[in-house]
Design an enzyme around this catalytic site. Structure first.
Site, PDB file in Angstrom:
ATOM      1  CE  LYS A   9      28.031  -1.559 -72.298  1.00  9.76           C
ATOM      2  NZ  LYS A   9      26.669  -2.125 -72.333  1.00  9.76           N
TER       3      LYS A   9
ATOM      4  CE1 TYR B  69      39.442  20.424 -49.148  1.00 11.26           C
ATOM      5  CE2 TYR B  69      39.705  18.365 -50.352  1.00 11.26           C
ATOM      6  CZ  TYR B  69      39.811  19.748 -50.290  1.00 11.26           C
ATOM      7  OH  TYR B  69      40.293  20.434 -51.353  1.00 11.26           O
TER       8      TYR B  69
HETATM    9  C1  LIG Z   1      26.778  -3.440 -72.114  1.00 12.07           C
HETATM   10  C2  LIG Z   1      26.012  -4.413 -72.899  1.00 12.07           C
HETATM   11  C3  LIG Z   1      26.583  -5.662 -73.218  1.00 12.07           C
HETATM   12  C4  LIG Z   1      27.867  -6.159 -72.593  1.00 12.07           C
HETATM   13  O1  LIG Z   1      27.572  -6.578 -71.275  1.00 12.07           O
HETATM   14  P1  LIG Z   1      28.585  -7.414 -70.348  1.00 12.07           P
HETATM   15  O2  LIG Z   1      27.718  -7.926 -69.260  1.00 12.07           O
HETATM   16  O3  LIG Z   1      29.606  -6.453 -69.846  1.00 12.07           O
HETATM   17  O4  LIG Z   1      29.176  -8.482 -71.173  1.00 12.07           O
HETATM   18  C5  LIG Z   1      25.875  -6.478 -74.077  1.00 12.07           C
HETATM   19  N1  LIG Z   1      24.678  -6.123 -74.571  1.00 12.07           N
HETATM   20  C6  LIG Z   1      24.092  -4.945 -74.248  1.00 12.07           C
HETATM   21  C7  LIG Z   1      22.767  -4.613 -74.825  1.00 12.07           C
HETATM   22  C8  LIG Z   1      24.729  -4.065 -73.403  1.00 12.07           C
HETATM   23  O5  LIG Z   1      24.130  -2.908 -73.074  1.00 12.07           O
END
Ligand SMILES: *Cc1c(COP(=O)(O)O)cnc(C)c1O
Length: 378
Positions: free
Chosen positions: A41, A270
């Site tokens: 993601k 800035y």
């Molecule tokens: C983002 C996410 C993961 C991965 O998490 P990490 O801690 O980065 O390994 C796994 N399960 C769910 C439901 C998530 O939202």
């Protein structure tokens, strides 16, 4: 590939060997028959989804998870063939995309499952069970509603999942809470199976679940941050010190765009936020907060590496540019490379260091790296 380095204003270098190494290290922790389902993601935690998933697919990964349907569709358009699970909410108006692209949707609670059932065509589903995080999933206590979800029309349920939300800590109360979540999950699954629900597969571990509770029986581990070679924070609980074998996949670099000398008393950037106490040499870098360099690194909080030397950020990080003090660095010229995350000479700035300086975690630093950055797999 070299052309990218010569031209890019700011870029990410991805280390394919590190990624393959991390996949192998994490695979060794899986139970017999278990598979990694990497979390790709947020553009693969900022790394670049297309680059990362191509290598993963080549390394034999057949299951992926993302946050939203658009990310999954993009992967299909990039030729990713395996199963893609959407962990978050998809608007019912977009259920057509689930169907068309053969995606798997998490049933985030009972009423959402009803919405999915109403769609009228078969949809692939993993049923979420809330065991204590209280974010998504039907509460484990609602056995009747959960059972009903497994029998809803048009839902092709392939798995059940939960999410452990304190598995990154070895505080006794967190370990106790995690064990409670684990027990609740397996107990709920047992009850549902006894009541006739078919639950082909299970998953509950993210990175820390796999690192710290690797003994759990599960079909998938949804590894995110660990597959990119990092922990969320440097000192997080890592029971077997597996992290020592993981290697960061990403380096972040930017071009030095202009070098100049300023006199004591002159200001920079800035709001005239920095005023020189002595004559000094400064450089502008072509990277800013729109690229994901946190503005919280302004005013000397953050540093970059140029030719192996540390150059503190002075003044305020701008949207597209950042100014650094190079008084302590050897000859620096326009066109040189500044390392924001990664190695230069004998020094290294890790994503941990940036996250600590900016008061956040590596996941946030990485996942916010902008789409404007050029990405290259080495
Ligand atoms: C983002 C996410 C993961 C991965 O998490 P990490 O801690 O980065 O390994 C796994 N399960 C769910 C439901 C998530 O939202």
């Amino acid at each position: 590939m070299k052309a990218v380095f010569e031209k890019a204003r700011a870029w990410i270098e991805l280390d394919e060997k590190a990624l393959r190494n991390n996949i192998e290290i994490l695979r060794k922790l899986l139970p017999e028959g278990g598979r990694l389902m990497p979390a790709v993601k947020a553009n693969a935690y900022g790394h670049g989804n297309a680059f990362i998933t191509r290598v993963m697919q080549d390394a034999g990964i057949t299951d992926f998870c993302v946050a939203c349907v658009d990310e999954a569709v993009e992967m299909r358009e990039n030729g990713i063939k395996g199963d893609i699970l959407i962990l978050g909410y998809t608007n019912p108006a977009q259920f057509d995309l689930l169907y068309k692209y053969n995606l798997i949707q998490t049933a985030v609670d009972f009423s959402y499952a009803e919405e999915m059932s109403k769609y009228g065509k078969p949809l692939r589903v993993h049923i979420g069970i809330d065991t204590g995080m209280h974010r998504l999933g039907e509460p484990a206590e609602n056995i009747d509603r959960l059972r009903e979800m497994f029998f809803m029309e048009n839902l092709h349920t392939e798995a059940a999942l939960t999410h452990l939300c304190a598995s990154d800590s070895d505080a006794p109360s967190d370990i106790e809470f995690t064990n409670m979540q684990i027990d609740k999950f397996y107990h709920t699954i047992d009850t549902l199976r006894k009541e006739g629900c078919e639950i082909p597969k299970l998953h509950l571990q993210a990175s820390y679940g796999l690192l710290n509770y690797s003994e759990l029986a599960a079909d998938f581990a949804r590894v995110g941050i660990a597959v990119y070679g990092m922990k969320t924070a440097r000192n997080d609980y890592d029971k077997f010190n597996t992290d020592a074998e993981l290697r960061p996949v990403l380096s972040l670099k930017a071009r030095v765009s202009s070098v100049r000398e300023i006199k004591a008393g002159e200001s920079v950037g800035y709001g005239l936020a920095f005023t020189a106490e002595r004559d000094m040499k400064i450089a502008a870098l072509s990277i800013g907060y729109a690229d994901g360099l946190p503005r919280a690194l302004s005013g000397g909080v953050g540093k970059v590496l140029i030719n192996g030397e540390r150059a503190p950020i002075i003044g305020r990080v701008c949207m597209d540019q950042t100014i650094v003090d190079i008084s302590g660095a050897a000859e620096v010229c326009a066109g040189d490379t500044a390392v924001i995350i990664g190695k230069s000479g004998n020094d290294e700035i890790s994503a941990y260091e940036i996250a600590e300086d900016a008061g956040t975690i590596t996941n946030e630093i990485l996942s916010r790296l902008g789409t404007r950055l050029t990405r290259v797999m080495l």
